[in-house]
Enzyme design. Sequence first.
Site, PDB file in Angstrom:
ATOM      1  N   ARG A  64     -33.534  49.962  92.786  1.00  0.00           N
ATOM      2  CA  ARG A  64     -34.362  48.981  92.057  1.00  0.00           C
ATOM      3  C   ARG A  64     -34.213  47.577  92.627  1.00  0.00           C
ATOM      4  O   ARG A  64     -34.931  46.664  92.203  1.00  0.00           O
ATOM      5  CB  ARG A  64     -33.952  48.942  90.574  1.00  0.00           C
ATOM      6  N   PRO A  79     -23.878  33.770  86.326  1.00  0.00           N
ATOM      7  CA  PRO A  79     -23.300  33.927  87.667  1.00  0.00           C
ATOM      8  C   PRO A  79     -24.340  34.500  88.628  1.00  0.00           C
ATOM      9  O   PRO A  79     -24.970  35.513  88.338  1.00  0.00           O
ATOM     10  CB  PRO A  79     -22.161  34.925  87.442  1.00  0.00           C
ATOM     11  N   GLU A  80     -24.514  33.831  89.761  1.00  0.00           N
ATOM     12  CA  GLU A  80     -25.473  34.307  90.759  1.00  0.00           C
ATOM     13  C   GLU A  80     -24.725  35.113  91.825  1.00  0.00           C
ATOM     14  O   GLU A  80     -23.506  35.270  91.760  1.00  0.00           O
ATOM     15  CB  GLU A  80     -26.246  33.106  91.319  1.00  0.00           C
ATOM     16  N   ARG A 124     -37.336  30.712  83.777  1.00  0.00           N
ATOM     17  CA  ARG A 124     -36.244  29.766  83.991  1.00  0.00           C
ATOM     18  C   ARG A 124     -36.834  28.409  84.359  1.00  0.00           C
ATOM     19  O   ARG A 124     -37.949  28.327  84.852  1.00  0.00           O
ATOM     20  CB  ARG A 124     -35.312  30.234  85.114  1.00  0.00           C
ATOM     21  N   LYS A 139     -26.614  40.821  91.771  1.00  0.00           N
ATOM     22  CA  LYS A 139     -25.763  40.353  90.675  1.00  0.00           C
ATOM     23  C   LYS A 139     -24.980  41.495  90.036  1.00  0.00           C
ATOM     24  O   LYS A 139     -24.437  41.336  88.935  1.00  0.00           O
ATOM     25  CB  LYS A 139     -26.623  39.636  89.625  1.00  0.00           C
ATOM     26  N   ASN A 151     -31.307  30.837  89.379  1.00  0.00           N
ATOM     27  CA  ASN A 151     -32.075  29.614  89.222  1.00  0.00           C
ATOM     28  C   ASN A 151     -31.563  28.454  90.083  1.00  0.00           C
ATOM     29  O   ASN A 151     -32.350  27.673  90.626  1.00  0.00           O
ATOM     30  CB  ASN A 151     -32.054  29.214  87.747  1.00  0.00           C
TER      31      ASN A 151
END
Length: 247
Positions: free
Chosen positions: A119, A2-3, A237, A50, A160
């Site tokens: 981060r 899941p993006e 990826r 995410k 991706n």
Amino acid sequence: MPEGHLLHRYARDLHADLAGGRVAASSPQGRFDAGPVDGRAVVAAEAYGKHLLVRLDDGATVHVHLGMRGVLLRHEGPGAPPRGGVRLRLATADVAWDLIAPTTCELLDDGGVARLVGRLGPDPLRDDADEEEAVRRLHAAGAPVGVAVLDQAVWAGLGNAWRAELLFLRRLLPTAAVPDEDGARELWRLSRRLMLLGRDAGQVVSDPDAPDERWVYKRVTCRSCGAEVRTAQLAGRTAHWCPAEQS
Ligand SMILES: [Zn+2]
């Protein structure tokens, strides 16, 4: 995986269902200590890249990362029998949300949330994202554009599929250098515009006129020109691009 658009969709739906009320929390699978969450009121649910954050009224935050296989399921009614492997169920009188197979489900305090967000780079889907910082970080990455946009410390939320489609639309080879300042800004604004459509549609949208179609991602031939789509491993990826239209 899941993006970011799906995490923001989950956050919006969780917020609508849970914010402002108390939740019954349990871990049918037993792998999460739901005690500190049970009976708390949910202040807000939000996504950052995410990552999903469910903020509670005692200052604690449930942090979820779905990883490759994680899913969230929504049930009408609090009593729906959980499927196997439910790490965390959050239920109200009206709904139950089940979290299955996440890579992360943990309680964080404010410091933990600050370290997590610290981060991450700007998230195109967040209204508080800093466009100048997004451009700066893309240039500071010192990596090909197809590597930089997957680095969550550069921009948070792209995966991706978005990489393939957004770089196609900007006619950028994934292995090319990061574009100049105007180009970087255009890529950022395009990301925001299409990922918002993706959030609302629940899928990657790279052509608003044909939301189910892709230009190059996981295609054999380019939807635009018919050239054979090329692939290569980039940042771990499989990158997809059109050799005729991207340079
Ligand atoms: Zn093409």
